[in-house]
Scaffold this motif. Structure first.
Motif, PDB file in Angstrom:
ATOM      1  N   UNK A 324       0.849  -1.184   0.000  1.00 23.39           N
ATOM      2  CA  UNK A 324       0.000   0.000   0.000  1.00 23.39           C
ATOM      3  C   UNK A 324       0.889   1.239   0.000  1.00 23.39           C
ATOM      4  N   UNK A 325       0.452   2.260  -0.720  1.00 24.43           N
ATOM      5  CA  UNK A 325       1.228   3.488  -0.845  1.00 24.43           C
ATOM      6  C   UNK A 325       0.360   4.675  -0.440  1.00 24.43           C
ATOM      7  N   UNK A 326       0.922   5.569   0.389  1.00 23.74           N
ATOM      8  CA  UNK A 326       0.258   6.813   0.748  1.00 23.74           C
ATOM      9  C   UNK A 326       0.824   7.940  -0.105  1.00 23.74           C
ATOM     10  N   UNK A 327      -0.042   8.593  -0.857  1.00 25.91           N
ATOM     11  CA  UNK A 327       0.369   9.712  -1.702  1.00 25.91           C
ATOM     12  C   UNK A 327      -0.126  11.005  -1.071  1.00 25.91           C
ATOM     13  N   UNK A 328       0.807  11.909  -0.758  1.00 24.45           N
ATOM     14  CA  UNK A 328       0.472  13.187  -0.156  1.00 24.45           C
ATOM     15  C   UNK A 328       0.061  14.166  -1.257  1.00 24.45           C
ATOM     16  N   UNK A 329      -1.173  14.638  -1.220  1.00 23.17           N
ATOM     17  CA  UNK A 329      -1.688  15.519  -2.268  1.00 23.17           C
ATOM     18  C   UNK A 329      -1.042  16.900  -2.236  1.00 23.17           C
ATOM     19  N   UNK A 330      -0.473  17.302  -1.074  1.00 23.98           N
ATOM     20  CA  UNK A 330       0.111  18.631  -0.971  1.00 23.98           C
ATOM     21  C   UNK A 330       1.537  18.675  -1.520  1.00 23.98           C
ATOM     22  N   UNK A 331       2.416  17.833  -0.975  1.00 22.13           N
ATOM     23  CA  UNK A 331       3.812  17.860  -1.415  1.00 22.13           C
ATOM     24  C   UNK A 331       4.127  16.785  -2.461  1.00 22.13           C
ATOM     25  N   UNK A 332       3.116  15.993  -2.881  1.00 26.82           N
ATOM     26  CA  UNK A 332       3.254  14.989  -3.934  1.00 26.82           C
ATOM     27  C   UNK A 332       4.332  13.947  -3.606  1.00 26.82           C
ATOM     28  N   UNK A 333       4.461  13.605  -2.329  1.00 32.27           N
ATOM     29  CA  UNK A 333       5.416  12.582  -1.905  1.00 32.27           C
ATOM     30  C   UNK A 333       4.705  11.249  -1.715  1.00 32.27           C
ATOM     31  N   UNK A 334       5.480  10.161  -1.736  1.00 34.93           N
ATOM     32  CA  UNK A 334       4.917   8.828  -1.551  1.00 34.93           C
ATOM     33  C   UNK A 334       5.592   8.143  -0.366  1.00 34.93           C
ATOM     34  N   UNK A 335       4.813   7.323   0.343  1.00 36.22           N
ATOM     35  CA  UNK A 335       5.319   6.574   1.491  1.00 36.22           C
ATOM     36  C   UNK A 335       4.759   5.165   1.412  1.00 36.22           C
ATOM     37  N   UNK A 336       5.629   4.167   1.273  1.00 33.41           N
ATOM     38  CA  UNK A 336       5.189   2.786   1.122  1.00 33.41           C
ATOM     39  C   UNK A 336       4.828   2.150   2.450  1.00 33.41           C
ATOM     40  N   UNK A 337       3.719   1.393   2.459  1.00 31.58           N
ATOM     41  CA  UNK A 337       3.284   0.641   3.632  1.00 31.58           C
ATOM     42  C   UNK A 337       3.297  -0.837   3.267  1.00 31.58           C
ATOM     43  N   UNK A 338       4.365  -1.524   3.606  1.00 32.07           N
ATOM     44  CA  UNK A 338       4.491  -2.933   3.247  1.00 32.07           C
ATOM     45  C   UNK A 338       3.601  -3.780   4.139  1.00 32.07           C
TER      46      UNK A 338
END
Length: 398
Positions: A324-338
């Motif tokens: 699962x990946x969290x995409x931040x709509x403000x800074x357009x960064x991604x954070x993976x949730x394994x």
């Protein structure tokens, strides 16, 4: 007047009660049951309106169902995953099982899934389920949703035999516990190879990725839709800005915040669009645009699942539920949730066959005639279970 006044008071009181208490009060009287099951009450109750779960299933017929609470705590690793055994149903010896593919739909807090010998409808809030046998094989597309006209939950199955050049359209009525065939689908013909076969529900309409008859290339895919109310098929227009984009691959359709969402892959990037007003072509809006990175390949499809509780991030499925990946709509960064690693020993906890479905909290359950009604096995916490096994091994060594 006094009865109406008392129901208004009960409405206010019930909005402050937990879901388990609401289940008990549904049995008090028909008026209490109708009040608790009403859409007005669902929208007014904070737990029913803001407590979502992500439902995933593995590819084993007698395997597990996995739940991730999306609103109870921030979505950070390690994820708190609960699991339950899949329900099953006994059928005659001559029964031919349908194609197993785990969870295939969610609507109004009820999850639809295949089991070893049929289908099951399950309410995660109450842990109750009903199972039914189905004599259907060779399923190309399927889906689950609610028909507001007839007040009935329906399971849709599109099947194809090798000797036929069309799709048979079968509809299972949950309320009547009956299976019937409607007009066949001749042209265009969907093609579901390597795509999600389960329909995406937006309102009262199911959606699939499909392409025209005789066309093999994924560049010509379209959105096939089925309205549960009048039981007819139609196509949904795609964004005009994407029509002339070369070598684009449209292979993902989803629901995001009550809107229809689609994803394109092209030139090392993924664009995700949402249709803010259903059926209105000009309402398509680009929401996410991602480029390939060293630690993030866009070879696999990216499917939006839901917004975060705060609404500032989008939860994305990467590679059919493995990450699962969290995409931040403000800074357009991604954070993976394994999700496939849940213990200190890095044990693989499950094998997801497809990405999950979002399920709301509700005490209600569809009116069903026939089938078996039971309660699912007790929930288990994966991380806690791994710790118990580790302690047991240490004891045996001593």
């Amino acid at each position: 007047m006094s009865e109406r006044f008392s129901l208004e008071i009960l409405f206010t009181i019930f909005t402050h009660l937990p879901v388990k208490s609401l289940m008990r009060f549904r049995c008090v009287s028909k008026s209490c049951c109708s009040l608790i099951d009403s859409p007005e009450f669902t929208n007014a109750h904070p737990d029913l309106n803001n407590n979502r779960k992500l439902i995933l299933g593995d590819w084993h017929l007698e395997g597990w169902i996995y739940l991730i609470d999306l609103d109870a705590s921030p979505l950070i690793s390690p994820l708190n995953i609960e699991r339950l055994r899949k329900p099953s149903v006994e059928t005659p010896d001559n029964f031919i099982p349908i194609n197993p593919d785990g969870v295939f739909g969610s609507c109004n807090g009820v999850v639809a899934m295949y089991n070893k010998q049929g289908i099951s409808l399950w309410n995660p809030s109450t842990n109750m389920f009903k199972s039914f046998p189905l004599w259907i094989v060779d399923i190309v597309f399927d889906g689950f949703g609610y028909d507001s006209v007839s007040g009935d939950y329906k399971v849709i199955m599109l099947t194809k035999l090798f000797s036929e050049d069309f799709l048979r359209v079968m509809i299972y009525s949950v309320k009547n516990n009956s299976l019937r065939r409607i007009d066949d689908l001749h042209s265009p013909v969907p093609y579901a190879y390597d795509y999600e076969i389960s329909g995406v529900l937006v309102g009262f309409v199911l959606h699939w990725v499909a392409h025209p008859r005789g066309v093999v290339s994924a560049y010509h895919n379209f959105i096939l839709a089925f309205d549960l109310r009048d039981e007819t098929f139609h196509q949904v227009p795609q964004p005009r800005d994407m029509i002339d984009v070369e070598n684009k691959v449209f292979d993902v359709v989803s629901e995001l915040g009550g809107c229809l969402s689609i994803s394109y892959r092209y030139q090392g990037r993924v664009d995700i669009w949402i249709m803010k007003e259903y059926g209105i072509e000009d309402s398509w809006t680009k929401l996410v645009s991602l480029h390939s990175r060293e630690n993030f390949s866009l070879f696999y499809r990216l499917k939006p699942l839901c917004y975060s509780k705060e609404g500032d991030k989008v939860l994305l499925d990467y590679n059919k539920g493995t990450v699962l990946i969290l995409y931040d709509l403000k800074d357009q960064s991604v954070d993976g949730l394994h999700m496939s690693k849940a213990s200190e020993r890095k044990e693989k906890t499950y094998c997801v066959c497809k990405c999950g479905f979002i399920c709301a909290t509700t005490p209600a359950f569809p009116i069903v005639n026939g089938g078996s009604s039971k309660k699912m096995p007790r929930k288990k916490n994966i991380k806690s279970n791994c710790k118990r096994k580790a302690r047991k091994r240490k004891t045996n060594i001593r």
